[in-house]
Design a protein around this motif. Structure first.
Motif, PDB file in Angstrom:
ATOM      1  N   SER A 171      41.600 -51.709 108.324  1.00 26.53           N
ATOM      2  CA  SER A 171      40.660 -52.025 107.124  1.00 26.53           C
ATOM      3  C   SER A 171      40.574 -53.700 106.776  1.00 26.53           C
ATOM      4  N   LEU A 172      40.714 -54.581 107.283  1.00 31.41           N
ATOM      5  CA  LEU A 172      41.111 -56.333 107.144  1.00 31.41           C
ATOM      6  C   LEU A 172      39.489 -56.140 108.175  1.00 31.41           C
ATOM      7  N   PHE A 173      39.197 -56.188 109.677  1.00 31.43           N
ATOM      8  CA  PHE A 173      38.622 -56.018 110.503  1.00 31.43           C
ATOM      9  C   PHE A 173      37.452 -55.487 109.801  1.00 31.43           C
ATOM     10  N   LYS A 174      37.312 -54.416 109.295  1.00 28.03           N
ATOM     11  CA  LYS A 174      36.038 -53.714 108.967  1.00 28.03           C
ATOM     12  C   LYS A 174      35.393 -54.437 107.487  1.00 28.03           C
ATOM     13  N   GLU A 175      36.735 -54.512 107.065  1.00 25.71           N
ATOM     14  CA  GLU A 175      35.969 -55.391 105.263  1.00 25.71           C
ATOM     15  C   GLU A 175      35.193 -56.757 106.293  1.00 25.71           C
ATOM     16  N   GLN A 176      35.576 -57.553 107.125  1.00 25.91           N
ATOM     17  CA  GLN A 176      35.267 -58.893 107.338  1.00 25.91           C
ATOM     18  C   GLN A 176      34.028 -58.881 108.651  1.00 25.91           C
ATOM     19  N   THR A 177      34.330 -58.091 109.007  1.00 26.58           N
ATOM     20  CA  THR A 177      32.610 -57.984 110.084  1.00 26.58           C
ATOM     21  C   THR A 177      31.871 -56.919 109.787  1.00 26.58           C
ATOM     22  N   GLY A 178      32.105 -55.454 108.893  1.00 28.09           N
ATOM     23  CA  GLY A 178      31.134 -54.881 108.968  1.00 28.09           C
ATOM     24  C   GLY A 178      31.487 -52.994 109.814  1.00 28.09           C
TER      25      GLY A 178
END
Length: 245
Positions: A171-178
């Protein structure tokens, strides 16, 4: 063998005298001429004497550029760059056609008539809001850049690395990179495979697949078709493809 990747969601080629058969892929694609106009057929419609186009993912197309040099950029659709690019399409539009070089300069807000890959990449990045990445995301990115060739990378690998549950770190990775963490890893491996294919024509494709982190050549072929509509052999044996970024 390892190479640092500055813009992992953009896979770009510079090519001359390029002719490809009809295909489609999972990326946004930008094709721009650095000199002579070219012809393209997009979703069955012939576009003659154009200087470039942008198409959405899964749009069938082909290019015939018997003269001149093209910049070809493939962009991961769910990255922040891809999401920003998608906003430039009107309702029900799947392409943007550039009939003149001035139209390209206006679209990308360029002061130069030079449409090199580096120029277009800089223009794309300038429209994406700056992101100050969480140090855990940075740590995961650095790990992938250094270890993309390892085939046993899993969500648990990153969980152990940054001390977060697999679901939370995803979730964190998706939130920051798209984009998803798995797609980032895939694009990193594909970029390395493309780079190796074009920079070392004597190296076998099976070896390139293995050392880029794929289990075998069929797996590399599968993802190359999905992302770019062509197998690695189309790159390896086409001497007109001259540079990869």
């Amino acid at each position: 063998m390892k190479e640092q990747i500055s813009n992992p969601f953009i896979l770009a080629l510079t090519a001359h005298n390029l002719t490809v058969e009809i295909h489609k892929h999972s990326a946004y694609q930008i094709v721009l001429s650095n000199d002579a106009p070219f012809n393209s057929t997009i979703k069955g419609e012939l576009c003659e004497n154009i200087y470039g186009f942008i198409i959405k993912p899964q749009v069938p197309h082909l290019c015939v550029a018997e003269k001149g040099t093209l910049s070809v950029l493939n962009i991961e659709p769910y990255s922040k760059i891809g999401i920003e690019l998608s906003s430039g399409f009107g309702p029900d539009k799947d392409r943007i056609i550039f009939h003149t070089r001035n139209e390209i300069s206006e679209y990308f807000q360029l002061e130069t008539g030079n449409f090199k890959v580096s120029t277009i990449t800089s223009a794309l990045l300038s429209n994406v809001p700056a992101t100050h990445y969480d140090e855990r995301v940075t740590k995961m990115v650095e790990y992938i850049r250094s270890n993309f060739f390892e085939r046993d990378i899993s969500p648990q690998t990153f969980s152990d690395l940054v001390f977060l549950s697999p679901s939370r770190l995803a979730s964190l990775f998706k939130e920051q990179t798209g984009s998803s963490l798995s797609k980032y890893l895939l694009w990193t491996r594909l970029r390395q495979a493309i780079y190796s294919t074009l920079s070392d024509k004597d190296k076998g494709l099976t070896e390139i697949a293995y050392f880029s982190g794929f289990y075998d050549l069929p797996q590399l072929n599968k993802y190359m078709y999905e992302m770019f509509g062509m197998p690695p052999t189309a790159l390896k044996y086409n001497s007109d493809l001259i540079q990869v970024h």
